[in-house]
Design a protein around this motif. Sequence first.
Motif, short mmCIF file in Angstrom:
data_model
loop_
_atom_site.label_atom_id
_atom_site.label_comp_id
_atom_site.label_asym_id
_atom_site.label_seq_id
_atom_site.Cartn_x
_atom_site.Cartn_y
_atom_site.Cartn_z
N LEU A 1 0.82 -1.20 0.00
CA LEU A 1 0.00 0.00 0.00
C LEU A 1 0.86 1.27 0.00
CD1 LEU A 1 -2.74 -1.16 2.52
CD2 LEU A 1 -2.93 -0.94 0.06
N VAL A 2 1.91 1.25 0.81
CA VAL A 2 2.78 2.43 0.83
C VAL A 2 3.43 2.63 -0.54
CG1 VAL A 2 4.90 3.38 1.82
CG2 VAL A 2 3.19 2.35 3.32
N LEU A 3 3.82 1.51 -1.15
CA LEU A 3 4.40 1.57 -2.49
C LEU A 3 3.42 2.21 -3.47
CD1 LEU A 3 7.10 0.50 -3.59
CD2 LEU A 3 5.87 -1.49 -4.44
N MET A 4 2.17 1.78 -3.37
CA MET A 4 1.14 2.32 -4.27
C MET A 4 0.96 3.81 -4.05
SD MET A 4 -2.87 1.38 -4.29
CE MET A 4 -3.90 2.64 -3.61
N LEU A 5 0.89 4.23 -2.78
CA LEU A 5 0.73 5.65 -2.49
C LEU A 5 1.90 6.44 -3.06
CD1 LEU A 5 -0.62 5.63 1.17
CD2 LEU A 5 -1.86 5.97 -0.95
N ALA A 6 3.11 5.89 -2.85
CA ALA A 6 4.29 6.60 -3.33
C ALA A 6 4.23 6.77 -4.85
CB ALA A 6 5.55 5.83 -2.93
N ILE A 7 3.85 5.72 -5.54
CA ILE A 7 3.80 5.81 -7.01
C ILE A 7 2.76 6.84 -7.43
CG2 ILE A 7 3.22 4.59 -9.13
CD1 ILE A 7 4.04 2.02 -7.50
N MET A 8 1.60 6.80 -6.78
CA MET A 8 0.54 7.73 -7.17
C MET A 8 0.97 9.17 -6.97
SD MET A 8 -3.25 6.54 -6.39
CE MET A 8 -3.24 5.71 -4.86
N VAL A 9 1.56 9.45 -5.79
CA VAL A 9 1.96 10.82 -5.50
C VAL A 9 3.06 11.25 -6.45
CG1 VAL A 9 3.01 12.31 -3.76
CG2 VAL A 9 1.23 10.69 -3.10
N TRP A 10 3.97 10.32 -6.74
CA TRP A 10 5.08 10.63 -7.65
C TRP A 10 4.53 10.95 -9.06
CZ3 TRP A 10 6.96 7.27 -11.73
CH2 TRP A 10 8.12 7.76 -12.34
N ARG A 11 3.56 10.14 -9.50
CA ARG A 11 2.98 10.38 -10.83
C ARG A 11 2.23 11.69 -10.85
NH1 ARG A 11 2.40 6.70 -15.03
NH2 ARG A 11 0.86 8.17 -15.78
N ALA A 12 1.48 11.96 -9.76
CA ALA A 12 0.68 13.18 -9.71
C ALA A 12 1.57 14.41 -9.76
CB ALA A 12 -0.18 13.20 -8.46
N ALA A 13 2.73 14.33 -9.11
CA ALA A 13 3.63 15.48 -9.09
C ALA A 13 4.14 15.79 -10.49
CB ALA A 13 4.81 15.18 -8.15
N ARG A 14 4.14 14.79 -11.37
CA ARG A 14 4.65 15.03 -12.73
C ARG A 14 3.56 15.41 -13.71
NH1 ARG A 14 8.22 10.73 -15.18
NH2 ARG A 14 6.15 9.85 -15.46
N THR A 15 2.30 15.22 -13.31
CA THR A 15 1.20 15.55 -14.22
C THR A 15 0.60 16.89 -13.82
OG1 THR A 15 0.70 13.22 -13.99
CG2 THR A 15 -0.81 14.52 -15.33
N PRO A 16 0.57 17.85 -14.72
CA PRO A 16 -0.03 19.13 -14.36
C PRO A 16 -1.54 18.99 -14.15
CG PRO A 16 0.57 19.11 -16.67
CD PRO A 16 1.08 17.84 -16.08
N VAL A 17 -2.09 19.86 -13.30
CA VAL A 17 -3.52 19.84 -13.00
C VAL A 17 -4.34 19.92 -14.27
CG1 VAL A 17 -5.38 21.03 -11.80
CG2 VAL A 17 -3.09 20.99 -10.83
#
Lengths: 360, 286, 231
Positions: free
Chosen positions: B264-280
Motif C-alpha cells: 500500500l505504501v508503495l502504491m501511495l508513493a507511485i501515485m503521489v510521484w505520478r501526480a507530481a509530474r502531471t499538471p492539474v
Amino acid sequence: MTGRLTSARLVGAGAAAVVAVVTALLPLFLDSSQLTVYTELLLSAVVTTGVSLLLGYAGQISLGHGGFYAAGAYTAALMATHGMPSLLGLACAPLVAGLLGLLVGMPLLRLRGHYLAFATLAFQLILLAVIGQQSSMGGDIGLSGIPALGIGSRHISDFRGYAWVAWLALVAVMILTRNIVRSRPGRGLRALATSEMAASSSGVPVGRYKLVVFSLSAAFAGLAGGIFAFFIAYVAPGSFGVLVSFQFVVMAVVGGLGTLWGPLVGAATITLLLQWLNDLGARPGMPDYAPQVFSYAVYALLLVLVVLFLPRGLVPAGTDALRLLARRRLARAQPGADAAGAADATGAGVEEPVPSPQRQ
Amino acid sequence: MSSFIAYLVSGIAIGCTYALVASGFVMIHRVTRVVNFAQGTFAVVGGMATASLLRHGLPHGLAEVVALASAAALGLLIGVVAIGKPGTPPLSSVIITLGLAIGAYAGEVMIFGDQPLSFTMAHGSTSFLGAHVDRQLFVIMGVTVVSYALLQLFFGRTYVGKALTACSSNPYAARLSGINPSRMGLLAFAIGGALGGLAGVLITPIQPVSFDSDSLLAVNGFAAAIFGGLMHPSTALLGALVLGVSESMIGGYVGASYEIEVALVLMLAIMVWRAARTPVMAEEVA
Amino acid sequence: MLQVDDLVVRYGSAVALDGVGLHVGRGEMVALVGPNGAGKSTLVNALSGVVRPAGGTIRIDGRLAHVPEGRQLFADLSVEDNLRLGAWRSRNRDPRRIYEVMPVLGEMRRKAAGSLSGGQQQMVAVGRALMADPDVIAIDELSLGLAPIVVADLARHLAQLNSERGMAILLIEQNARLAFDLCQRAYVIESGRIVAEGDSGELSRSPEVARAYLGGITGSDTETLLERTAE
C-alpha cells in the motif's frame, strides 16, 4: 425580494431551532436500545458532516474517514485506559485525528478524483494493519475496559448522557461548518469544487484550503470516534473496517453534498432504514445472514438510486419540492406572483450545492 | 538460495493475479474513463463460484468456465448500471461501482456464505532450481501469459479490438463513424469482469477467498494499473510483478504481517510521484 | 438528397439553431458559411445525430458521412485502421478503394494517424468518412489551420469526388472565399439563422456578404483562390 429572502431565512432558522429542541428532548423518551441507535446516528452525522464538507465544498473524495474515526477512538481509549482524565482524552481525539489528517493530506491531496479515493482507502487499510500489529494498542483483539466519560468523580452513568454528548458534538460541528461555508474562504472553497484551475487562477490558495478542510473533516471524525470509544467502552480494528468509510460517503451523497442538513438527513435515513431491516432480518424464519445481506443491499441500492436519479441528494431534492409547492400555493393566492417565485427558486438558493460528481 | 527462488516464484505468480485484476481496471478505464471499484468483486465471484460449483460436483474445466462467464455477466450488469443511463458523469459512475461492490456482498453472502472458500486446481509441488514450488504457481503464470497474449492479439488484430481503442482515443469520432461508445463500454466491462474473474479462479487455490477479500485484491490491482496511468496493460503487468515480488520478498524475509503495508505504501508513493509530474490542467481536461 | 426544415436545437436554455432550413441536391456542392458560434457545427452535429434537435425535420436520402472539425482521428491507430473503422456500419471494409482516389493515404497506411501533418490528417478524416460509402458528405471546417496549398489539394479531391461519383457535398466553412469558389450554391448563417442564400457568385457580389466575409472585396474583382494556389 429582500423581504421574502429574510422571511425565508427566518423560517429556516425557526425550523432549525425546532429540530434542535426536538432532538435534544428525544433521549428522554427512548429506551436503551433506541438510545444506542440515536447516539450512533448522531455520531455518524458528525463524521458525515466532515465528509460532506470535504466532498461537497472542496470536491475531494475520501474513502478513509473510517481511519480518522479509528484514530479518534484509539486516542481516547489509550489515554483513558492509561489513567488520564477522560475529558482530556476526548479533547485530544479530534486533535490527533486532525493532525493525522494534516500529515496524510499533505502528500495525498496532490491526487484527484479516483486516485484520491484509492489513496485514502489505502491509508485506512495501512492504519488498521498497523494497529492490529501493536500489542500496546490491543492488536487485533482491541482495547477493552475503557472508563466512562466524566469530570473528576462524576461520570456519565447511562446511555442518555452519551446521547446528549453526541447531540452537543453534532450541534458544534454543524455550527462550525455553517460559519466556514458562509465565510469568505468558504466561497473560495465552493469555487474549488467546481474547478480547481479556475479557483487557483482567481487567487484562491487551493492547496492550503484543501488541506485545512481535509484536516478539519478528519478532526470531526476523530471527535465522533472519541465519543464512540467511551460509549461502547471497547475499540478494535474490526469496528473500523473499510465499509465504515463507505458508509459515511453513502450518507453524505444520499443526504445531499454541500448542504448543512444533508449529512444528518443522510445519516438518519440510512441508520433508521438499516435498523428497521435489521429487526426484520432478525425475525424468526429469516436466514441468519439476513441482517448482513439487508445492510449491504441497502447501502448499494440507496447509493446507486440517489446518484442516478437524485444526483444532488435528498435535502436539495426535498427543498426544491417544497419551494415548488410554496410557489404553486402563492400563485393560486395571488396571480402574477409566479414569476417572482420562479426567480427565487433558481437564483436565491442560499446554500446552492456544488454538483461535484460532475467534475473528473 | 532455495528460499529466495521460492519467494521469487511465488511473488511472480501473485503478481500475475494482480496483473489480471489490473488489466481489467485498464480495460474498463480506457474505454469508459471509469475506475471500476467493483473490480475486486469479479475476482471474488470467480474464485468463490468455482469453489462452490466444484463442491456441487461440476467437473474441473466446466466449473471454471461457468465461473468466468458469471464474472463477465456481472461485469456487464455493473456496466449497465454504471454507464447505461445517458449523461452519467464518470465520477458518478465511479461512485455507482462502489455502491455495487457493496451490493455484491449481499449476493455473495447469500449464494456462497460468509466463510472463505478454496479448492485445488493443480496438486502438490515440484522441485524448481532447488526450491519446492507449488504447481499451482506455474499454472497461474502460464494462464496469465496466455491471457496477455490473447489480449494483445485482440487489440492488435481484431476489428472489434480496434474499435475499443478508437472509443478510448476519441469517443466523438467513434460515434461519427457509427460506433456506439456506450455499447463498447459495456463490452469493456464484460471483458474486465472476465479478467478479474480469472484472477480469482487462479488465486483461490493458494489464498482462500471470502466475500470481503475484494478490497485488498482491488487495491493491489489498482496499484499495478496506475504504473501505466490506468491506460497501458503492459506497464500494468510490469507494475504487478514488481508489487507481487516485493510483497513476497518482504513477507519472506521481514515478516508476513508487513506485506500489505508495503504494497500500500508503495502504491501511495507511485501515485503521489505520478501526480507530481502531471499538471492539474491535463487531468481536468482528461 | 439532404433536406432540412425549420430545425431548432437548444443547449439548455440557449438556442443554437433557430428554424434553419437548407437543401442539398443530388451531386450538388453547397457551402454553409458564417462566423464562429453561428451554429455551423451544431447543424452538422444534428445531421449526424450527435445532437438531438428540439424541433424541425432532417431528411437524408441515403447515407451521410460527417468529417468533424479538427480532424478527430484515432491518434494511436494506423491510417489504415482509421479508414477501416470508418466502415463500421457497412460491409465493405477494404480501404483500397480510398487509396485509388487518394494514393497518398496508401503510401502512409502503416503510420500512426497522430504522427501525420495537419493536411495529411484532414485527408485521413475525409477518407475515413468516404469509407462509409456516403451519398452526401458534410465537412466541418475543411481549411481550418491548414496551409492554402494543402487546402487547394484537398479541394481538388473533393471536386473530383463530386464530379466523378456524383457525391453531394455540404462544406461548412469560415473561409467564405474558399467556400464560394468551390461550391455552386451557398447559405450564410448568423446567430442560428440562415440570413442569406443563393448562387455563390451572386452571394459573393452582394455588398453585405462581401463586407462581412470577404474583407470588402467582392468575388468578381479577384481571381479565384484555386487558380492562385494551383500555380
